[in-house]
Design an enzyme around this catalytic site. Structure first.
Site, PDB file in Angstrom:
ATOM      1  N   ARG A 302      -0.184 -18.939   7.680  1.00  0.00           N
ATOM      2  CA  ARG A 302      -1.652 -18.964   7.781  1.00  0.00           C
ATOM      3  C   ARG A 302      -2.247 -17.562   7.759  1.00  0.00           C
ATOM      4  O   ARG A 302      -3.256 -17.301   7.121  1.00  0.00           O
ATOM      5  CB  ARG A 302      -2.071 -19.725   9.042  1.00  0.00           C
ATOM      6  CG  ARG A 302      -1.913 -21.215   8.850  1.00  0.00           C
ATOM      7  CD  ARG A 302      -2.174 -22.052  10.102  1.00  0.00           C
ATOM      8  NE  ARG A 302      -2.133 -23.463   9.699  1.00  0.00           N
ATOM      9  CZ  ARG A 302      -2.349 -24.492  10.512  1.00  0.00           C
ATOM     10  NH1 ARG A 302      -2.611 -24.280  11.786  1.00  0.00           N
ATOM     11  NH2 ARG A 302      -2.301 -25.724  10.053  1.00  0.00           N
ATOM     12  N   TYR A 449      -5.295 -24.776   1.309  1.00  0.00           N
ATOM     13  CA  TYR A 449      -3.888 -24.980   1.703  1.00  0.00           C
ATOM     14  C   TYR A 449      -3.524 -24.294   3.021  1.00  0.00           C
ATOM     15  O   TYR A 449      -4.315 -23.557   3.581  1.00  0.00           O
ATOM     16  CB  TYR A 449      -2.920 -24.678   0.575  1.00  0.00           C
ATOM     17  CG  TYR A 449      -2.868 -23.311  -0.072  1.00  0.00           C
ATOM     18  CD1 TYR A 449      -3.352 -22.172   0.524  1.00  0.00           C
ATOM     19  CD2 TYR A 449      -2.276 -23.186  -1.335  1.00  0.00           C
ATOM     20  CE1 TYR A 449      -3.242 -20.947  -0.109  1.00  0.00           C
ATOM     21  CE2 TYR A 449      -2.166 -21.959  -1.977  1.00  0.00           C
ATOM     22  CZ  TYR A 449      -2.648 -20.845  -1.347  1.00  0.00           C
ATOM     23  OH  TYR A 449      -2.539 -19.640  -1.961  1.00  0.00           O
ATOM     24  N   GLU A 450      -2.357 -24.571   3.516  1.00  0.00           N
ATOM     25  CA  GLU A 450      -1.913 -24.119   4.846  1.00  0.00           C
ATOM     26  C   GLU A 450      -2.844 -24.587   5.953  1.00  0.00           C
ATOM     27  O   GLU A 450      -3.075 -23.863   6.921  1.00  0.00           O
ATOM     28  CB  GLU A 450      -1.782 -22.595   4.904  1.00  0.00           C
ATOM     29  CG  GLU A 450      -0.569 -22.040   4.227  1.00  0.00           C
ATOM     30  CD  GLU A 450       0.705 -22.722   4.683  1.00  0.00           C
ATOM     31  OE1 GLU A 450       1.489 -23.080   3.796  1.00  0.00           O
ATOM     32  OE2 GLU A 450       0.921 -22.932   5.898  1.00  0.00           O
ATOM     33  N   GLY A 451      -3.330 -25.812   5.818  1.00  0.00           N
ATOM     34  CA  GLY A 451      -4.312 -26.326   6.778  1.00  0.00           C
ATOM     35  C   GLY A 451      -5.699 -25.960   6.299  1.00  0.00           C
ATOM     36  O   GLY A 451      -6.037 -24.783   6.274  1.00  0.00           O
ATOM     37  N   GLN A 456      -8.466 -25.534  10.577  1.00  0.00           N
ATOM     38  CA  GLN A 456      -8.383 -24.276  11.335  1.00  0.00           C
ATOM     39  C   GLN A 456      -9.461 -24.234  12.424  1.00  0.00           C
ATOM     40  O   GLN A 456      -9.211 -23.792  13.552  1.00  0.00           O
ATOM     41  CB  GLN A 456      -8.565 -23.057  10.414  1.00  0.00           C
ATOM     42  CG  GLN A 456      -7.597 -22.981   9.246  1.00  0.00           C
ATOM     43  CD  GLN A 456      -6.152 -22.899   9.657  1.00  0.00           C
ATOM     44  OE1 GLN A 456      -5.822 -22.309  10.692  1.00  0.00           O
ATOM     45  NE2 GLN A 456      -5.271 -23.508   8.885  1.00  0.00           N
TER      46      GLN A 456
END
Lengths: 598, 598
Positions: A302, A449-451, A456
């Site tokens: 992240r 992406y990556e959450g 977040q």
């Protein structure tokens, strides 16, 4: 063409993210100011001279797949080999496996440069970093012995396999199956989508980290395990064995990062002649505890995705500034006043509206950079202070707090700055050959992406501001307040109203934080969640602006940083009042209006 | 797939842009509420059923040029013929040339639908509308007789040729040459770039309106003349004569609107065998007065580009809402409270963060739509009241005031909403096949062409708020205040704090307006220009929010509009305080920081 801003980056690391005092105390291992400068200079040269020239071609050419074989853009395989030969993949890896064990903050700085040069290229190594961390932290000694050194060097690459069609943000819906085999290994069956660099021709082997569910696993996220699934099995002597039953089925046709293959991966469908179906996998950590291991990867990933936002923003700023200095249209007031011969046109950088765009780009990029580096530094400090439990916890919580902000704020900034960059170019910005459009296309994935950035924000509100009963966030806000006080104390004319503007923003942030803490205490989740995204931006803007001012205070020799901090405070911080209002007074109207969407 | 929101559009025209009272007074010619509904319904059907299905293929296929012949995407030529056969090109054209002379506001509404369906397709006819207006207003009787009927019907298409490599925002740098010929016509020589639909296969003839400079012309913009340059000369009997010396040299490779050919056009380089070099052109209006004629085209074109922003935003909202209703991930608080069986996931539309994005998209789209329609209606009212000079002037100034806001605010919204639409889709949003990414790629040109949004903001500040010594803007703000008072007077619980929020925003707008008026009076151009872009957004947000509230007041039967107006006021209007601060207190720090960019 991109020129790595190594002076700017070194300053942000040393003076803003506080690596300088940490190095003085010997907390960052062998890292010294000189080594730091040397690493940045070498990385900057590689990024500018080797990676950047291949970015546009890679975007145009993209990737293709033919019977499971993925072809990357012309020159990228050789570029990767060159990059690995330079030792860049090993920068942060553990020393016992050949890594240089340099700090996360420095890694973030170097990744910023790779991403400025080509986000599509830099993305592959980003995944390998995560795989190294997960394996180092949770892997068995056997797995480490077989895989870690080659992942650290970059001879092999790593991937993260989480998403399935029905399981994106919500991993509880994962269906990929894992079955126990007699030899202690596992067999994996299922389909994963959106797998970045799931297949490519950079390396001889690819090490997939895969989330899957055992037959007797509890439902939901508590029944997910993490497996290492190599493309080629590894024989006892370390040489490559047979091809494993995992294949790339297709690559996506995407808006951007065209050089990066985004794969649909099929596990265990029996594609290997003469072998039973099932991809051979090895458990990482404990059964049903895969999510914990995955979060080890994800926190770092992240941060590095946040760094993608910074990198693209920096590249967009440089490109737009170069153009605005060259392109002449109209007459600025300076010209109109007769400073240049009549009849001549002004560089558009002199027009206030263009200058506002460029300064906004530069200021926001600086804010995002500082937050990302500070986040990386907190991770490093948690490691450096691990023998003192209370201090390590403080730093760990600091890293936890800043991670969602670094990811979401910086990637939102990336899109915003890249879009402004197109605008500064006028019609040229819309033409693909200019390159400004590519930056927007590339930047647009990072908030997803990556959450997603929404995830977040929810993470920040529901998990991070409650750390240690609010002590973590309070301590951080108190630190920001010290800088604000210092700005006010400086009483320098060049700062204008910077101190007051920062103080007002910090008050907004404090008020919003307190409001959310109360909503959480009251278990009023709808109210807390309604304001999450606005709160994260409020946090990012305020922290970023304070960091710019902190840099200005530290750079007494020149006025540039003071001017930029003042521009940020007086022009861009006005947003915080409205954001605070969304947090503390926006939920009711949001809830009422939701009926419209049904 | 896009479904034309004809109920929403009809409501915005009748109740928000005030077409209803104007129709009642007979000021809009033959237009009645029934006719308006019928036109919208037919157009909506054509947009949804005929245009929208060809949008994605057109984007994928794009256009190509081979020896000057441009090929448009498969099916688009037939689509255009179908569209012309439906009489759609003739909607606003003069009746004596076969047009239906329907109002500009209705045209804006219909163009919104064409643009929602496919911005790349809708763009061609947008240019023809402008050519018709310029020719009708400034052309000689001979030119009108030869060209106007066929441009009105759409049998022939029109283009606007302004930009040259060195002359974009600054037309004073134009170099294209015009020479007088013995027969009263002219010969044109030069290169034009970024010419939308400069060449295509939709029509047998293309009528280029070209800015060029006579040999004895004064320097700067006072030496520019406008010429009509047909692709094929027209014989006395109206049939097509020989090919003129104007050719498409290349088409651009662009970020978006791939189906729309963006051409580099070469005039008069002697490409016709057996003819002397020089493209035959005919003067429109007077020599050296071309800019006045061009502005006739541009005002309308600017409104219609604003409408592109509205159209793309509407399409993006619909696509995102459809997805958010279908896609299930996680459990909303409603689910967690047990409203649905456990184990099931919620449609993501139920998550507050997703709902915030969707409501933001819907609210901003509604704001931009109302401003665009109100701008079109002011143009129509100026025409309807032309016998009463003072009233006509008021309406004309209203149209002048709203044009830059309609163009810039709505196209900024288009980009913003399309980007939010991608985000709502998560990973799917980045995949081209989904369609959300195309909307962002298409939307991104609209803030650039027809005068960049920076130019619009400068126009608003330096030319529009000073109209009639400020009376025009004051009268408009007073009208907005009436609606705000009505909201407060209504005292309905559903409005929440809408009245107060609107009043605060309107105060911000008034204060910023007064500040800029003083700066202009003091000839402090740097200060006025520094805040121009922020002022335009402040204006657009405030006016748009008031229009949403106006709609809510008029729609007493349902609460949806009230909820949306309240969401806008309580959640999105908080931005105005910061924007005001940029206008009235941002110039000094901007000026100081400009040194960084040198």
């Amino acid at each position: 063409m991109y020129k790595a801003p190594i002076g700017e980056i070194a300053f942000a690391l040393k003076k803003v993210a506080d690596l300088e005092p940490a190095m003085e105390k010997g907390l960052l291992g062998e890292l010294s100011p000189d080594l730091l400068d040397a690493v940045l200079e070498e990385a900057g040269r590689f990024a500018s001279e080797k990676i950047a020239p291949l970015a546009e071609g890679g975007d145009r050419e993209g990737t293709s797949v033919n019977e499971g074989v993925v072809t990357t853009p012309t020159g990228w395989k050789e570029l990767y080999a060159d990059w690995v030969a330079g030792g860049w993949n090993a920068l942060t890896g553990p020393e016992e496996y050949g890594g240089q064990a340099l700090p996360t903050s420095l890694s973030a700085a170097v990744f910023e440069m790779w991403n400025s040069a080509s986000m599509g290229f830099a993305l592959g190594p980003t995944l390998t970093v995560g795989a190294v961390e997960a394996l180092e932290t949770h892997g068995s000694d056997e797995l480490k012995a077989a895989y870690l050194a080659k992942l650290v060097s970059g001879e092999w690459a790593g991937t993260m396999n989480l998403t399935e069609p029905q399981a994106g943000s919500d991993l509880s819906a994962l269906k990929t199956k894992a079955e126990r085999a007699d030899d202690g290994s596992y067999r994996i069956y299922g389909q994963k989508i959106y797998i970045t660099y799931g297949e490519h021709d950079f390396t001889d082997n690819i090490v997939h980290l895969v989330l899957a569910r055992l037959p007797d696993a509890p439902v939901g996220v508590k029944g997910i395990s993490l497996f290492l699934v190599p493309k080629f099995l590894v024989d006892a002597d370390g040489s490559l064995g047979r091809r494993n039953d995992v294949f790339c089925h297709s690559v996506e046709h995407k808006l951007g990062i065209h050089g990066s293959p985004t794969c649909t991966m099929i596990y265990g469908d029996g594609s290997i002649d003469g072998e039973e179906a099932g991809a051979v996998g090895y458990l990482i950590g404990e059964e049903n505890r895969g999510l914990v291991c995955m979060f080890t990867m994800m926190n770092n990933a992240r941060l590095l995705v946040g760094v993608q936002g910074v990198g693209v923003a920096e590249a967009a700023f440089q490109m737009a500034l170069d153009y605005a200095r060259e392109r002449r249209q109209g007459r600025s007031t300076r010209l109109a006043k007769g400073a240049e011969p009549s009849g001549q046109m002004s560089p558009i950088v002199e027009h206030p509206d263009v200058a506002r765009s460029l300064l906004t780009m530069k200021a926001l990029t600086g804010c995002a950079r500082a937050i990302a580096y500070a986040c990386g530094h907190a991770t490093d400090m948690a490691r450096a202070t691990r023998d003192e439990a209370s201090e390590a916890r403080i730093w760990k919580e600091r890293a936890n707090l800043l991670t969602p902000i670094a990811k979401a704020f910086a990637t939102d900034i990336g899109v915003e700055v890249a879009s402004l960059g197109i605008q500064v170019h006028g019609g040229m910005g819309f033409i693909e050959e200019t390159g400004a459009a590519r930056l927007l296309r590339d930047a647009r994935i990072a908030p997803i992406y990556e959450g997603t950035n929404g995830i977040q924000a929810i993470d920040l509100v529901t998990r991070k501001i409650g750390q240690s009963d609010g002590a973590a966030v309070s301590a951080y806000l108190a630190e920001l307040a010290e800088t604000v006080d210092a700005v006010r104390g400086r009483n320098a004319a060049d700062f204008g109203a910077t101190g007051d503007a920062l103080a007002a923003a910090l008050d907004d942030l404090k008020e919003a934080t307190a409001f959310l803490a109360r909503a959480l205490a009251d278990k009023d989740m709808d109210t807390a969640l309604a304001g999450a995204t606005s709160y994260l931006r409020l946090f990012g803007l305020t922290a970023g602006a304070v960091y710019l001012a902190k840099g200005a205070l530290a750079d007494t020799g020149r006025t540039e940083r003071t001017h930029l901090a003042r521009f940020m405070a007086e022009n861009l911080l006005g947003e915080t009042a409205g954001l605070k209002r969304q947090v503390i007074a926006g939920a009711a109207s949001l809830a009422a209006a939701q009926a419209i969407l049904q």
